[in-house]
Design a protein around this motif. Structure first.
Motif, short mmCIF file in Angstrom:
data_model
loop_
_atom_site.label_atom_id
_atom_site.label_comp_id
_atom_site.label_asym_id
_atom_site.label_seq_id
_atom_site.Cartn_x
_atom_site.Cartn_y
_atom_site.Cartn_z
N CYS A 1 -5.86 -0.32 -2.44
CA CYS A 1 -5.60 -1.13 -1.25
C CYS A 1 -6.93 -1.57 -0.65
O CYS A 1 -7.78 -0.74 -0.37
CB CYS A 1 -4.80 -0.29 -0.25
N CYS B 1 -0.09 1.25 5.03
CA CYS B 1 -1.07 0.85 6.05
C CYS B 1 -0.82 -0.56 6.55
O CYS B 1 -1.45 -1.02 7.49
CB CYS B 1 -2.49 1.00 5.52
N CYS C 1 0.85 -1.19 0.00
CA CYS C 1 0.00 0.00 0.00
C CYS C 1 0.89 1.24 0.00
O CYS C 1 1.85 1.33 0.77
CB CYS C 1 -0.86 -0.02 1.26
N CYS D 1 -7.37 0.28 2.89
CA CYS D 1 -7.55 1.72 3.10
C CYS D 1 -7.87 2.50 1.82
O CYS D 1 -8.11 3.70 1.87
CB CYS D 1 -6.33 2.31 3.78
#
Ligand code: NAD
Ligand code: ZN
Length: 249
Positions: A151, A135, A131, A154
């Motif tokens: 992702c 994250c 990511c 997130c």
């Protein structure tokens, strides 16, 4: 290279406690992976490396950078470590009991594939995705990744886990590389033009901290003047000769 130089370098290796091999794109040239400054292959046709390998380029046009890296990954998967990588792996076996660290600017994963155990990839690797916002999400290319995707955790863009131009290096990996460099008794620089910072400062720091500096490059570079030994040959030839000398052949 004069035979006397090879023996002097071998003598330093025999006495060394900490050995560092610092590599760049030139080491993988014999595998058929072009360096950024090598216009001879199709990989760089119609692209500006600063565009397809920069963070600005990625944020501006993710599919373009993604597709180009996908092409590079396919080439890397198709080719293999060359005699230079294999000789560096053999050097680690010969120097068992000493500490040999590879610090590489390459993202091709060839040092590990050749068998080296301790490899610090200061520019990351093309073989893993992560990511963009760190994250915690990581993935392999084979997990349905022929196109850029968001992702799942997130929503940020997912991208290869390598350092693009304009990005910071991973702190943890780079500080480990600094420590290994400062502790080195002998520091080999192979296949790098010392143009990409901050990695290019590692050999200088190693030298200030007392390491013998050996450069292996068919062409002179900005490091040539400060190197203790400048070997004008390809990586495969030099490391194979060094291993043979250390093995008493
Ligand atoms: P560079 O392209 O700036 O310089 C390559 C150097 O290798 C040159 O000085 C050249 O004279 C030398 N060289 C060529 N053939 C050689 C051989 N057989 N043996 C020894 N030396 C040889 O490479 P760089 O300094 O690594 O900087 C380019 C940046 O792009 C780095 O971050 C690099 O890792 C990255 N990159 C990586 C790959 C890869 O992972 N294989 C490929 C292209 C670019
Ligand atoms: Zn995320």
């Amino acid at each position: 290279m004069r035979a006397m130089n090879l023996e002097s370098i071998a003598a330093i290796v025999r006495e060394a406690r900490d050995i560092v091999v610092f590599s760049g794109a030139g080491l993988s040239a014999d595998s058929g992976i072009p360096t950024f400054r090598d216009g001879a292959t199709g990989l760089w046709n119609n692209v500006n490396p600063d565009e397809v390998a920069s963070i600005e380029g990625f944020l501006r046009n993710p599919p373009r950078v993604w597709n180009w890296l996908l092409q590079l990954k396919a080439l890397i998967d198709d080719r293999r470590p060359n005699a230079g990588h294999l000789a560096i792996a053999r050097l680690e076996q010969i120097c068992a009991g000493q500490r040999l660290t590879v610090i590489t600017q390459n993202i091709d994963g060839y040092h590990a594939r050749a068998g080296n155990a301790e490899v610090l990839e200061v520019h990351g690797t093309i073989h893993r995705l992560r990511c963009h916002r760190y994250c915690g999400f990581v993935a392999n290319w084979d997990q349905g990744s022929s196109n850029p995707f968001a992702c799942p955790a997130c929503g940020s863009p997912v991208r290869p886990d390598l350092v693009l131009f304009g990005e910071m290096l991973d702190d943890e990996v780079f500080s480990a590389a600094e420590t290994r460099s400062m502790n080195a008794d002998i520091f080999f620089c192979v296949g790098t033009s010392f143009t990409v910072q901050p990695a290019a400062r590692l050999p200088v720091w190693a030298k200030y901290a007392g390491a013998a500096l050996v450069e292996i490059n068919p062409h002179p570079t900005s490091l040539t003047e400060v190197a203790d030994y400048s070997v004008r040959s390809g990586a495969s030839e030099f490391f194979s000769a060094l291993c043979a000398r250390l093995e008493g052949k």
